[in-house]
Each structure stands twice: as C-alpha cells, then as structure tokens.
Motif scaffolding. Structure first.
Motif, short mmCIF file in Angstrom:
data_model
loop_
_atom_site.label_atom_id
_atom_site.label_comp_id
_atom_site.label_asym_id
_atom_site.label_seq_id
_atom_site.Cartn_x
_atom_site.Cartn_y
_atom_site.Cartn_z
N THR A 56 51.34 88.48 3.74
CA THR A 56 52.39 89.34 4.58
C THR A 56 51.91 89.38 6.07
N PRO A 57 53.17 89.33 6.87
CA PRO A 57 52.95 89.24 8.27
C PRO A 57 51.88 90.51 8.78
N TYR A 167 53.49 83.41 15.46
CA TYR A 167 52.66 84.43 14.58
C TYR A 167 52.74 84.33 13.14
N ASP A 168 54.05 84.27 12.74
CA ASP A 168 54.24 84.17 11.26
C ASP A 168 55.60 83.66 11.20
N TRP A 172 57.33 84.27 4.70
CA TRP A 172 56.57 85.61 5.15
C TRP A 172 55.57 85.69 3.92
N SER A 176 54.01 80.31 3.39
CA SER A 176 54.20 79.96 4.67
C SER A 176 53.42 78.85 5.31
N GLY A 179 52.61 79.33 11.28
CA GLY A 179 52.51 80.50 11.79
C GLY A 179 50.75 80.87 11.85
N ARG A 181 49.17 83.65 11.35
CA ARG A 181 48.83 84.65 10.20
C ARG A 181 48.41 83.95 8.93
N ASN A 182 49.18 83.01 8.40
CA ASN A 182 48.86 82.53 7.14
C ASN A 182 47.84 81.49 7.23
N GLU A 185 44.75 83.87 7.54
CA GLU A 185 44.56 84.56 6.55
C GLU A 185 43.74 83.56 5.37
N TRP A 231 42.24 87.80 15.79
CA TRP A 231 43.52 88.10 15.91
C TRP A 231 43.93 88.57 17.63
N TYR A 243 54.84 89.72 17.28
CA TYR A 243 54.65 89.88 16.08
C TYR A 243 56.02 89.58 15.54
#
Length: 286
Positions: A56-57, A167-168, A172, A176, A179, A181-182, A185, A231, A243
């Motif tokens: 998730t974002p 970012y993402d 989501w 994804s 981005g 984030r993914n 992560e 981050w 974001y």
C-alpha cells in the motif's frame, strides 16, 4: 531531537543500554503489544478491509509512525537510546557487527533454527515469543533462507528503486509495476529480480522475521530504520515527487476505502501521511 546512528558505529555502552531497554520493554509486556499491532495491520491484497501497513502507498509513513512510537517507548525507559539502522547493503554477512554476542546474537542452529547466542536467546530467559503463528517460544533465524539461496539486497538493487521518480501508482498494491514504494517494499521486480529490497531482507534473516509478526526479532527495528532512511533519501533526490494518491480515490475504484491518501488518518493513530512526510523535527540520521 535525537539521532539514529548506523549500528556499526554504536559504542559498547550504547549497545548495552539499547539491549537493556529492549529487554525491559519485553518484561513490561509492551514489546509484545507492538508485535501484535504489526500482525493486526498486515493486510494483504486479497484480504478484506483497509490496508495501511503493507502492499500500500502508506507503507512508508505507517512504519515511520510505528517505529517512532516504539522508539518513544524505549526512551521512556532510557532517554539516551534511539533505534539504530542496519545498512544491509554493506553489513551483508553473518559476520557483521549487529550479529555479535553483545548485541543481537547470531544465526539460529540447524534443525529448529533456535538462536542460541546473544541477549535475546531463549535459554537466558529474557525473550519468549508469545505472539506467533506457531507455538515456538524461542527466537528463530535462518540466514540465507531455507536452501541458503537468498542474498541480501545490493547497492544496485536499492539504486534501481531510488531512480524511479514516481512515489506510487495504480493499482496501489503489490501489483504496481511503477513507483518507488513498491520497488523498495519489494513486491515489484525488474528483469533481474531486483525489486525485492525490503522483502528480501526479511527472507534472508528468516525465522520469525518472515511473516506478520516479524517484530518478534529485534532486528526488525534496525531494518525498518534503514528503510525509513532510504525513503528520506528518495525524497531529497526527487523533491518534486509527492506522496500518491494525493486525494481519496474516486467512486468505482476497487481500492477506494482500502488505501490511504495523503490527508486520510492512518489507523491506529490519529495522524496522516502528510504529517509524516518530514522527520526532521523529530530525529535525524547520522
């Protein structure tokens, strides 16, 4: 404001005081509350309900608040301590300083993966696992995974994620392909399977670090301090990239009500991702 240091730069006294605060938090019962909290908010793509913590974002802001709340609990015991970070791109072997006898202890033994060294070894009576998916009472690790084929992420793996200026992106979740984030992560992957940064660290440590109750291993906090630092570095590298999603998703979007936009409050805290974008007033990294 306090400073989070690289674990390799901690003095012997700093290590001793941090371990003592961990053990006291465990004795008080508070530590296991943090473990259970993480387990409750580990909601996967296919499960019902909101997803604030993983896939998730809000992965980064949720864990920033989680880590900060935990750190404050430690500081209530000893104001001098802070959570150090583990740069797993550099300290990437079982011989690294964080696995020493006077700090986190080492790998689990063959067979049951029980950690036998260090202050968190069950045989010393200070670290019993009470929140777990199994009935195992002791801390477990299995460096390199079940078949010894898992490696820790490299600097190139991190750079692959850091280069993404977005970012993402939709959908989501773990699917994804765009981005930061993914990619950081660890669900998105490149052709060279480099998109497993955060996730691969959990898999490399093994034992209780694999799964929803991974904070049972104290290394969880050092790992996520480094994720938090990455981050912050990404934000500095991409100052115009904010974001996402910035606003609540529209009617008909399958993720509406499941992911948290910039100004929606993150459970279980009364705080939004917008309020967690800048850590500078709370702590700094050395």
């Amino acid at each position: 404001m306090h400073t989070r240091k690289n674990q390799r730069n901690l003095t012997r006294t700093e290590k001793r005081r941090l371990v003592a605060a961990f053990l006291e938090l465990k004795r008080s019962g508070r530590y296991d509350e943090f473990v259970s909290l993480h387990g409750r908010f580990y909601t996967a793509d296919g499960e019902n309900g909101p997803r604030a913590a993983h896939m998730t974002p809000s992965f980064f802001p949720w864990h920033r608040q989680f880590l900060l709340t935990f750190e404050q609990a430690l500081q209530a015991i000893d104001p001098s301590v802070s959570v150090p970070y583990w740069d797993w791109t550099t300290d990437n072997t079982p011989a690294a300083s964080l696995w020493a006898e006077d700090f986190l202890g080492g790998n689990g033994r063959k067979g049951d993966q029980q950690v036998m060294t260090g202050p968190f070894a069950h045989r010393y009576g200070n670290w019993e696992i009470s929140s777990s998916v199994t009935e195992t009472l002791f801390l477990t690790r299995n460096f390199g995974g079940p078949r010894g084929t898992v490696s820790l992420p490299t600097k190139e793996d991190v750079a692959w994620a850091m280069r993404d200026p977005e970012y993402d992106a939709a959908p989501w979740d773990s699917r994804s392909t765009r981005g930061f984030r993914n990619k950081l992560e660890g669900w998105a992957t490149s052709a060279a399977d480099r998109g497993t940064n955060h996730n691969r660290v959990h898999r490399w440590v093994g034992g209780v670090m694999v799964g929803a109750v991974s904070p049972n291993d104290p290394v969880f906090w050092l790992h996520h301090a480094f994720v938090d630092l990455l981050w912050a570095r990404w934000q500095r590298a991409h100052p115009r990239s904010g974001y996402l999603p910035a606003a609540p998703l529209g009617e008909g979007d399958p993720q509406r009500g499941r992911v948290f936009s910039l100004h929606e409050k993150l459970a279980p805290w009364n705080v939004t991702s917008a309020q967690l974008l800048d850590h500078g007033s709370r702590y700094r990294y050395a």
